[in-house]
Design a protein around this motif. Structure first.
Motif, PDB file in Angstrom:
ATOM      1  N   ILE A   1     -55.564 -10.499  22.407  1.00  0.00           N
ATOM      2  CA  ILE A   1     -56.181 -10.772  23.788  1.00  0.00           C
ATOM      3  C   ILE A   1     -55.161 -10.672  24.655  1.00  0.00           C
ATOM      4  O   ILE A   1     -54.093 -11.195  24.597  1.00  0.00           O
ATOM      5  CB  ILE A   1     -56.735 -12.168  23.586  1.00  0.00           C
ATOM      6  N   LYS A   2     -55.305  -9.878  25.812  1.00  0.00           N
ATOM      7  CA  LYS A   2     -54.532  -9.767  26.876  1.00  0.00           C
ATOM      8  C   LYS A   2     -55.240 -10.383  28.265  1.00  0.00           C
ATOM      9  O   LYS A   2     -56.357  -9.761  28.530  1.00  0.00           O
ATOM     10  CB  LYS A   2     -54.164  -8.243  27.197  1.00  0.00           C
ATOM     11  N   ASP A   3     -54.728 -10.942  29.096  1.00  0.00           N
ATOM     12  CA  ASP A   3     -55.243 -11.485  30.189  1.00  0.00           C
ATOM     13  C   ASP A   3     -53.906 -11.613  31.464  1.00  0.00           C
ATOM     14  O   ASP A   3     -52.966 -12.101  31.363  1.00  0.00           O
ATOM     15  CB  ASP A   3     -55.773 -12.980  30.227  1.00  0.00           C
ATOM     16  N   ASP A   4     -54.297 -10.835  32.428  1.00  0.00           N
ATOM     17  CA  ASP A   4     -53.531 -10.893  33.670  1.00  0.00           C
ATOM     18  C   ASP A   4     -53.534 -11.895  34.240  1.00  0.00           C
ATOM     19  O   ASP A   4     -54.748 -12.421  34.606  1.00  0.00           O
ATOM     20  CB  ASP A   4     -53.765  -9.450  34.529  1.00  0.00           C
ATOM     21  N   ILE A   5     -52.473 -12.372  34.873  1.00  0.00           N
ATOM     22  CA  ILE A   5     -52.334 -13.372  36.029  1.00  0.00           C
ATOM     23  C   ILE A   5     -52.941 -12.902  37.201  1.00  0.00           C
ATOM     24  O   ILE A   5     -52.498 -11.827  37.648  1.00  0.00           O
ATOM     25  CB  ILE A   5     -51.175 -13.914  36.083  1.00  0.00           C
ATOM     26  N   PRO A   6     -54.069 -13.501  37.884  1.00  0.00           N
ATOM     27  CA  PRO A   6     -54.772 -12.756  38.946  1.00  0.00           C
ATOM     28  C   PRO A   6     -54.114 -12.581  40.171  1.00  0.00           C
ATOM     29  O   PRO A   6     -53.181 -13.869  40.436  1.00  0.00           O
ATOM     30  CB  PRO A   6     -56.343 -13.320  38.937  1.00  0.00           C
ATOM     31  N   ASN A   7     -54.256 -11.687  41.101  1.00  0.00           N
ATOM     32  CA  ASN A   7     -53.424 -11.698  42.374  1.00  0.00           C
ATOM     33  C   ASN A   7     -54.081 -12.943  43.074  1.00  0.00           C
ATOM     34  O   ASN A   7     -55.248 -13.682  43.083  1.00  0.00           O
ATOM     35  CB  ASN A   7     -53.891 -10.618  43.289  1.00  0.00           C
ATOM     36  N   GLY A   8     -53.061 -13.758  44.100  1.00  0.00           N
ATOM     37  CA  GLY A   8     -53.508 -14.825  44.707  1.00  0.00           C
ATOM     38  C   GLY A   8     -53.514 -16.121  43.943  1.00  0.00           C
ATOM     39  O   GLY A   8     -53.834 -17.064  44.540  1.00  0.00           O
ATOM     40  N   THR A   9     -52.864 -15.955  42.906  1.00  0.00           N
ATOM     41  CA  THR A   9     -52.569 -17.084  42.176  1.00  0.00           C
ATOM     42  C   THR A   9     -51.143 -17.038  41.302  1.00  0.00           C
ATOM     43  O   THR A   9     -50.388 -16.209  41.378  1.00  0.00           O
ATOM     44  CB  THR A   9     -53.560 -17.595  40.921  1.00  0.00           C
ATOM     45  N   THR A  10     -50.693 -18.207  40.890  1.00  0.00           N
ATOM     46  CA  THR A  10     -49.509 -18.583  40.113  1.00  0.00           C
ATOM     47  C   THR A  10     -49.640 -19.038  38.721  1.00  0.00           C
ATOM     48  O   THR A  10     -50.409 -20.148  38.939  1.00  0.00           O
ATOM     49  CB  THR A  10     -48.538 -19.383  41.191  1.00  0.00           C
ATOM     50  N   TYR A  11     -49.085 -18.552  37.983  1.00  0.00           N
ATOM     51  CA  TYR A  11     -49.399 -19.019  36.371  1.00  0.00           C
ATOM     52  C   TYR A  11     -48.402 -20.413  36.585  1.00  0.00           C
ATOM     53  O   TYR A  11     -47.536 -20.615  36.711  1.00  0.00           O
ATOM     54  CB  TYR A  11     -48.679 -18.164  35.473  1.00  0.00           C
ATOM     55  N   VAL A  12     -49.460 -21.348  35.651  1.00  0.00           N
ATOM     56  CA  VAL A  12     -48.823 -22.722  35.371  1.00  0.00           C
ATOM     57  C   VAL A  12     -48.182 -22.574  34.092  1.00  0.00           C
ATOM     58  O   VAL A  12     -48.614 -22.408  33.134  1.00  0.00           O
ATOM     59  CB  VAL A  12     -50.042 -23.820  35.449  1.00  0.00           C
ATOM     60  N   PRO A  13     -46.758 -22.858  34.364  1.00  0.00           N
ATOM     61  CA  PRO A  13     -45.826 -22.689  33.126  1.00  0.00           C
ATOM     62  C   PRO A  13     -46.262 -23.505  31.880  1.00  0.00           C
ATOM     63  O   PRO A  13     -46.841 -24.506  32.041  1.00  0.00           O
ATOM     64  CB  PRO A  13     -44.589 -23.245  33.619  1.00  0.00           C
ATOM     65  N   ASN A  14     -46.299 -22.742  30.790  1.00  0.00           N
ATOM     66  CA  ASN A  14     -46.646 -23.310  29.241  1.00  0.00           C
ATOM     67  C   ASN A  14     -48.017 -23.775  29.207  1.00  0.00           C
ATOM     68  O   ASN A  14     -48.442 -24.401  28.280  1.00  0.00           O
ATOM     69  CB  ASN A  14     -45.806 -24.341  29.095  1.00  0.00           C
ATOM     70  N   SER A  15     -49.019 -23.336  29.898  1.00  0.00           N
ATOM     71  CA  SER A  15     -50.330 -23.820  30.156  1.00  0.00           C
ATOM     72  C   SER A  15     -51.318 -22.823  28.851  1.00  0.00           C
ATOM     73  O   SER A  15     -52.056 -23.024  28.793  1.00  0.00           O
ATOM     74  CB  SER A  15     -51.059 -23.600  31.298  1.00  0.00           C
ATOM     75  N   ALA A  16     -50.603 -21.665  28.657  1.00  0.00           N
ATOM     76  CA  ALA A  16     -51.268 -20.786  27.709  1.00  0.00           C
ATOM     77  C   ALA A  16     -51.259 -21.310  26.414  1.00  0.00           C
ATOM     78  O   ALA A  16     -50.293 -21.665  26.174  1.00  0.00           O
ATOM     79  CB  ALA A  16     -50.554 -19.360  27.780  1.00  0.00           C
ATOM     80  N   LYS A  17     -52.456 -21.316  25.662  1.00  0.00           N
ATOM     81  CA  LYS A  17     -52.617 -21.968  24.539  1.00  0.00           C
ATOM     82  C   LYS A  17     -53.946 -21.447  23.821  1.00  0.00           C
ATOM     83  O   LYS A  17     -54.691 -20.675  24.322  1.00  0.00           O
ATOM     84  CB  LYS A  17     -52.806 -23.522  24.391  1.00  0.00           C
TER      85      LYS A  17
END
Length: 334
Positions: free
Chosen positions: A135-151
């Protein structure tokens, strides 16, 4: 006589005699029937306690689209007397994928809001899926990834790579560790909505994931700027004459005037003016959620929009007030 069962294809040349006189099996491709004939000639006979065993092979056909389970039935006849029936269940996996989010698709969001994206992968078939799932999921434009939230939300093991975009979850399914029929896995990650560009009142945040390179449905959120307008007023009005012992009532009005709800905390502070004395217990909320004021260091403080579930939507208003008494002027001051 034995008929090739529905849902299978005869393996050419596979009809044979396993035990007994070596007679060829005659396959008719039109009727899909295989016929072996014994004791045809003079002198041929099946002796007491003698056994004849014949066999043939078929290949199970691919199930039609949308069909994940089928029963294969087969019975032969010997001199027109039917044998017992043999059944096999054909099962295949069927991978279904879905993208969802919280808040839901097409919701409005404001800078600082958190969006949680989910990808659901379900094996809706009866058969086991024995290949890797990536599974691949891009961080969308206009947002910032919340560190360590992928689970991984479900009880499945995966290798997660979230050092950049896309975020990748790799599941190692195989013969000994299959993704079982009717099982479901879910992955998730969080992003924070960025501040809007200075030249934009709103943007659309779009997100699509890929499961083994197959795209999911698209999720959209509408990011809009929340803004507030504030105003201070009094009774009697601004620049009115007052005298010793008069009461003045002060008001602070706050209104949500942006294109979306205002999501930040609202803290109203109002200092008791020099030359006046606060009227104990007079601080109150005239319009809006009933929040208590804190009186400290000669200052009143009200806090709004500070709890989960609090909302300050476009057009909402807050008005707070308090009263003071005008002090006696010092001697010589008129």
């Amino acid at each position: 006589k034995d008929t090739v069962p529905e849902g299978t294809t005869y393996v050419d040349g596979s009809a044979k005699v396993e035990k007994g006189p070596n007679k060829p099996g005659d396959y008719n491709s039109t009727t899909k029937e295989i016929v072996w004939k014994f004791n045809e000639n003079s002198g041929e006979q099946l002796a007491s306690n003698e056994t004849i065993t014949v066999s043939f092979e078929v290949t199970v056909n691919k199930l039609p689209d949308g069909v994940t389970e089928k029963k294969i039935k087969n019975a032969a006849t010997v001199n027109d007397t039917p044998t017992n029936e043999i059944d096999h269940n054909v099962q295949k996996p069927n991978i279904e994928i879905n993208k969802r989010s919280e808040p839901p698709h097409k919701s409005e969001v404001t800078p600082g809001d958190i969006i949680t994206y989910y990808v659901d992968v379900k094996n809706s078939g009866k058969g086991d899926y024995k290949e890797n799932i990536v599974i691949k999921d891009d961080i969308p434009n206009g947002t910032t990834y919340v560190p360590n939230s992928a689970k991984v939300e479900t009880n499945h093991n995966a290798t997660i790579t979230d050092s950049g975009s896309p975020i990748v979850w790799s599941f190692n399914f195989n013969e000994t560790n299959p993704f079982k029929g009717e099982d479901k896995l879910t992955v998730s990650f969080k992003v924070s909505v960025n501040e809007l560009p200075s030249d934009s009142k709103s943007i659309v945040i779009k997100n699509v994931a890929y499961v083994n390179d197959e795209p999911t449905n698209e999720i959209e959120h509408y990011a809009k700027e929340g803004k507030i307008k504030i105003n201070k007023r009094s009774e009697p009005p601004h620049k009115s004459d007052v005298k010793e012992g008069d009461k003045i009532k002060y008001f602070v009005d706050v209104e949500s005037v942006g294109d979306a709800a205002y999501s930040e905390k609202i803290v109203i502070k109002d200092k008791i003016p020099d030359g006046t004395t606060y009227v104990n217990g007079s601080a109150k909320v005239e319009v809006g959620p009933n929040k208590n004021a804190v009186f400290s260091n000669n200052t009143l403080t009200w806090t709004f929009n500070d709890s989960n579930g609090d909302t300050f939507n476009k057009g909402d208003k807050i008005t707070v007030s308090f009263e003071v008494t005008v002090n006696k002027l010092p001697d010589g001051v008129t």
